[in-house]
Design a protein around this motif. Structure first.
Motif, PDB file in Angstrom:
ATOM      1  N   PHE A 124      55.877  29.573  23.308  1.00  0.00           N
ATOM      2  CA  PHE A 124      55.079  29.808  22.104  1.00  0.00           C
ATOM      3  C   PHE A 124      55.609  31.065  21.424  1.00  0.00           C
ATOM      4  O   PHE A 124      56.302  31.885  22.033  1.00  0.00           O
ATOM      5  N   ILE A 125      55.295  31.178  20.163  1.00  0.00           N
ATOM      6  CA  ILE A 125      55.774  32.294  19.357  1.00  0.00           C
ATOM      7  C   ILE A 125      54.656  33.320  19.177  1.00  0.00           C
ATOM      8  O   ILE A 125      53.499  32.960  18.962  1.00  0.00           O
ATOM      9  N   VAL A 126      55.014  34.614  19.272  1.00  0.00           N
ATOM     10  CA  VAL A 126      54.059  35.693  19.006  1.00  0.00           C
ATOM     11  C   VAL A 126      54.500  36.408  17.738  1.00  0.00           C
ATOM     12  O   VAL A 126      55.626  36.912  17.652  1.00  0.00           O
ATOM     13  N   LYS A 127      53.618  36.455  16.755  1.00  0.00           N
ATOM     14  CA  LYS A 127      53.934  37.105  15.482  1.00  0.00           C
ATOM     15  C   LYS A 127      53.276  38.489  15.427  1.00  0.00           C
ATOM     16  O   LYS A 127      52.195  38.690  15.968  1.00  0.00           O
ATOM     17  N   GLY A 128      53.927  39.412  14.773  1.00  0.00           N
ATOM     18  CA  GLY A 128      53.328  40.722  14.548  1.00  0.00           C
ATOM     19  C   GLY A 128      53.416  41.660  15.745  1.00  0.00           C
ATOM     20  O   GLY A 128      54.107  41.399  16.734  1.00  0.00           O
ATOM     21  N   GLU A 129      52.684  42.762  15.645  1.00  0.00           N
ATOM     22  CA  GLU A 129      52.744  43.806  16.670  1.00  0.00           C
ATOM     23  C   GLU A 129      51.982  43.412  17.933  1.00  0.00           C
ATOM     24  O   GLU A 129      50.987  42.708  17.878  1.00  0.00           O
ATOM     25  N   ARG A 130      52.480  43.934  19.038  1.00  0.00           N
ATOM     26  CA  ARG A 130      51.850  43.667  20.331  1.00  0.00           C
ATOM     27  C   ARG A 130      51.239  44.952  20.894  1.00  0.00           C
ATOM     28  O   ARG A 130      51.739  46.043  20.649  1.00  0.00           O
ATOM     29  N   ASN A 131      50.179  44.776  21.644  1.00  0.00           N
ATOM     30  CA  ASN A 131      49.534  45.904  22.332  1.00  0.00           C
ATOM     31  C   ASN A 131      49.934  45.846  23.804  1.00  0.00           C
ATOM     32  O   ASN A 131      49.882  44.774  24.425  1.00  0.00           O
ATOM     33  N   TYR A 132      50.315  46.986  24.376  1.00  0.00           N
ATOM     34  CA  TYR A 132      50.842  46.983  25.747  1.00  0.00           C
ATOM     35  C   TYR A 132      49.927  47.756  26.706  1.00  0.00           C
ATOM     36  O   TYR A 132      49.354  48.789  26.354  1.00  0.00           O
ATOM     37  N   ILE A 133      49.820  47.211  27.912  1.00  0.00           N
ATOM     38  CA  ILE A 133      49.052  47.853  28.990  1.00  0.00           C
ATOM     39  C   ILE A 133      49.889  47.778  30.264  1.00  0.00           C
ATOM     40  O   ILE A 133      50.395  46.704  30.617  1.00  0.00           O
ATOM     41  N   THR A 134      50.043  48.897  30.953  1.00  0.00           N
ATOM     42  CA  THR A 134      50.737  48.903  32.243  1.00  0.00           C
ATOM     43  C   THR A 134      49.694  48.794  33.354  1.00  0.00           C
ATOM     44  O   THR A 134      48.726  49.570  33.394  1.00  0.00           O
ATOM     45  N   VAL A 135      49.901  47.823  34.232  1.00  0.00           N
ATOM     46  CA  VAL A 135      48.882  47.543  35.257  1.00  0.00           C
ATOM     47  C   VAL A 135      49.515  47.337  36.631  1.00  0.00           C
ATOM     48  O   VAL A 135      50.709  47.054  36.757  1.00  0.00           O
ATOM     49  N   ARG A 136      48.667  47.483  37.660  1.00  0.00           N
ATOM     50  CA  ARG A 136      49.074  47.184  39.036  1.00  0.00           C
ATOM     51  C   ARG A 136      48.928  45.691  39.293  1.00  0.00           C
ATOM     52  O   ARG A 136      48.023  45.046  38.765  1.00  0.00           O
ATOM     53  N   LEU A 137      49.774  45.167  40.146  1.00  0.00           N
ATOM     54  CA  LEU A 137      49.653  43.775  40.560  1.00  0.00           C
ATOM     55  C   LEU A 137      48.764  43.713  41.796  1.00  0.00           C
ATOM     56  O   LEU A 137      49.051  44.371  42.808  1.00  0.00           O
ATOM     57  N   GLU A 138      47.696  42.964  41.707  1.00  0.00           N
ATOM     58  CA  GLU A 138      46.796  42.796  42.854  1.00  0.00           C
ATOM     59  C   GLU A 138      45.959  41.545  42.655  1.00  0.00           C
ATOM     60  O   GLU A 138      45.719  41.111  41.526  1.00  0.00           O
ATOM     61  N   LEU A 139      45.528  40.975  43.761  1.00  0.00           N
ATOM     62  CA  LEU A 139      44.630  39.825  43.716  1.00  0.00           C
ATOM     63  C   LEU A 139      43.536  40.040  44.757  1.00  0.00           C
ATOM     64  O   LEU A 139      43.823  40.144  45.951  1.00  0.00           O
ATOM     65  N   ALA A 140      42.309  40.136  44.289  1.00  0.00           N
ATOM     66  CA  ALA A 140      41.168  40.228  45.209  1.00  0.00           C
ATOM     67  C   ALA A 140      40.554  38.842  45.353  1.00  0.00           C
ATOM     68  O   ALA A 140      40.501  38.069  44.392  1.00  0.00           O
ATOM     69  N   ILE A 141      40.116  38.522  46.570  1.00  0.00           N
ATOM     70  CA  ILE A 141      39.473  37.235  46.849  1.00  0.00           C
ATOM     71  C   ILE A 141      38.179  37.536  47.592  1.00  0.00           C
ATOM     72  O   ILE A 141      38.171  38.329  48.542  1.00  0.00           O
ATOM     73  N   GLY A 142      37.083  36.927  47.149  1.00  0.00           N
ATOM     74  CA  GLY A 142      35.800  37.239  47.782  1.00  0.00           C
ATOM     75  C   GLY A 142      34.839  36.071  47.792  1.00  0.00           C
ATOM     76  O   GLY A 142      35.111  35.002  47.234  1.00  0.00           O
ATOM     77  N   LEU A 143      33.707  36.299  48.444  1.00  0.00           N
ATOM     78  CA  LEU A 143      32.620  35.326  48.480  1.00  0.00           C
ATOM     79  C   LEU A 143      31.372  35.964  47.885  1.00  0.00           C
ATOM     80  O   LEU A 143      31.050  37.113  48.194  1.00  0.00           O
ATOM     81  N   THR A 144      30.679  35.213  47.034  1.00  0.00           N
ATOM     82  CA  THR A 144      29.421  35.695  46.465  1.00  0.00           C
ATOM     83  C   THR A 144      28.283  35.405  47.440  1.00  0.00           C
ATOM     84  O   THR A 144      28.488  34.792  48.487  1.00  0.00           O
ATOM     85  N   ARG A 145      27.068  35.807  47.059  1.00  0.00           N
ATOM     86  CA  ARG A 145      25.910  35.585  47.929  1.00  0.00           C
ATOM     87  C   ARG A 145      25.639  34.108  48.162  1.00  0.00           C
ATOM     88  O   ARG A 145      25.117  33.718  49.206  1.00  0.00           O
ATOM     89  N   ASP A 146      25.963  33.261  47.163  1.00  0.00           N
ATOM     90  CA  ASP A 146      25.767  31.826  47.367  1.00  0.00           C
ATOM     91  C   ASP A 146      27.045  31.162  47.882  1.00  0.00           C
ATOM     92  O   ASP A 146      27.209  29.953  47.814  1.00  0.00           O
ATOM     93  N   LEU A 147      27.942  32.006  48.410  1.00  0.00           N
ATOM     94  CA  LEU A 147      29.179  31.561  49.051  1.00  0.00           C
ATOM     95  C   LEU A 147      30.122  30.828  48.105  1.00  0.00           C
ATOM     96  O   LEU A 147      30.855  29.942  48.506  1.00  0.00           O
ATOM     97  N   GLU A 148      30.107  31.212  46.848  1.00  0.00           N
ATOM     98  CA  GLU A 148      31.109  30.713  45.910  1.00  0.00           C
ATOM     99  C   GLU A 148      32.366  31.559  46.082  1.00  0.00           C
ATOM    100  O   GLU A 148      32.304  32.783  46.183  1.00  0.00           O
ATOM    101  N   LEU A 149      33.513  30.901  46.136  1.00  0.00           N
ATOM    102  CA  LEU A 149      34.782  31.616  46.260  1.00  0.00           C
ATOM    103  C   LEU A 149      35.181  32.133  44.884  1.00  0.00           C
ATOM    104  O   LEU A 149      35.250  31.372  43.920  1.00  0.00           O
TER     105      LEU A 149
END
Length: 372
Positions: free
Chosen positions: A279-304
């Motif tokens: 896909f094409i991106v037109k115009g100016e872009r906004n940049y953010i530097t971030v850490r790579l991480e993935l958290a995985i959890g269970l809620t109170r009703d045991l939804e992943l």
């Protein structure tokens, strides 16, 4: 996956509800048994008292003439094995029977007083019979309550099951997605094809699009992103970074850009070629530097749930965090399952489903578990 966990949760909750219901019924039965014991005890006392009074009344009835003779003579007398004490000053005749004392009045008819003992014995026996009838009714109630226990428990389990039916599948569940810490929905494509499908079908004017300038990176839509705060933007950027080849290269931080919906186009400029899934991106872009991480959890009703750790922090009761690394996803999933389900009741099938789902979520099949 979440259906399987709802079933496991339903099982666990049902056991809890069943135990509460059982305790409630057992408490009722215990209360009824207490009443039953009280009535039986009192009835037995009344029966014993009635028999004793009747026996005494019969004996006094036989000795009545002798009592009439001695009532004018003070002192202690022995009449037919009874110890009788006459006190004319007080106008009393005291008769000791089985360590108890019966008092008759000398200025009243002795026969009438003896007859009243028969009446008292009769009243005591009638009261005992009423109590025994009540005891029988209580016994019947206990029996019925015990028989109904299984039916009531089954009924409550059916109600629990009805309440825990999973909702209909939502459109974004066919993609990767999470809810930001500010409550915004972030949805990511799983590959080049689903990136385009996601953008073409679900990108709306108020959304923001996040993408890492890395080959094979996921396109992420932050729904209503124009209203989102900085936290949600950082979390959406992390999601885009995590599902990019930067993870495979074990890079810990990368820069992600984001743009508005009207900056996305699927038509290349004249004379240019747009590769499949591009896909094409037109115009100016906004940049953010971030850490790579993935958290995985269970809620109170045991939804992943999964996503950046900040997004899960307020919702997950158990959580693990994974970063780029060398360990295989199968090992990571095995360890994650143990942490997430510690001291919980899950059958083997549900645990296997959880493990498989976590394996699917880990980018590029590798990583490292880190302490939270």
């Amino acid at each position: 996956m979440n259906q399987a966990f709802r079933e496991s949760y339903e099982h666990e909750l049902a056991l809890r509800v069943e135990e509460e219901k059982r305790r409630e019924i057992e408490d009722k039965i215990a209360e009824l048994k207490k009443k039953l014991d009280e009535r039986r005890f009192t009835a037995n006392k009344l029966i014993a008292s009635s028999k004793k009074l009747r026996k005494l009344a019969q004996k006094l009835f036989k000795t009545y003439p002798r009592l009439e003779e001695i009532k004018r003579f003070d002192g202690i007398h022995e009449i037919d094995g009874l110890k009788v004490e006459v006190n004319s000053r007080r106008g009393e005749i005291k008769i000791n029977v089985d360590e108890e004392t019966l008092t008759l009045k000398t200025d009243e008819s002795l026969m009438k007083q003896i007859s009243s003992l028969f009446d008292d014995a009769k009243k005591s026996m009638e009261a005992a019979e009423r109590l025994l009838k009540e005891a029988k009714e209580i016994e019947s109630m206990i029996e019925k309550l015990s028989k109904r226990e299984a039916e009531e428990l089954e009924e409550i389990l059916l109600k629990v099951s009805a309440k825990l039916k999973p909702p209909a599948k939502r459109w974004y569940e066919r993609y990767r997605w999470f809810t930001t810490s500010e409550g915004f929905l972030a949805v990511a494509g799983k590959d080049a094809s689903s990136n385009i499908s996601l953008l073409k079908k679900h990108l709306e004017p108020n959304d923001l699009v996040f993408h890492a300038e890395v080959r094979g990176a996921a396109a992420v839509i932050l729904k209503d992103g124009l209203k989102a705060g900085e936290k949600s933007k950082v979390e959406a950027a992390q999601f885009a970074a995590t599902y990019s080849r930067a993870w495979r290269e074990k890079i810990s931080r990368i820069t992600v850009y984001y743009v508005t919906a009207d900056q996305i186009s699927f038509k290349p400029p004249p004379g240019h070629y747009l590769p499949r899934g591009g896909f094409i991106v037109k115009g100016e872009r906004n940049y953010i530097t971030v850490r790579l991480e993935l958290a995985i959890g269970l809620t109170r009703d045991l939804e992943l749930i999964y996503g950046p750790s900040q997004a899960l922090a307020g919702r997950a009761i158990r959580m693990v965090k994974i970063v780029p690394g060398k360990r295989k996803s199968t090992e990571l999933a095995e360890e994650a399952v143990k942490i997430l389900t510690e001291n919980m009741s899950f059958d083997r099938s549900s645990l296997n489903l959880l493990k498989e789902r976590i394996i699917e979520l880990i980018p590029y099949g590798s990583g490292e578990l880190v302490k939270i």
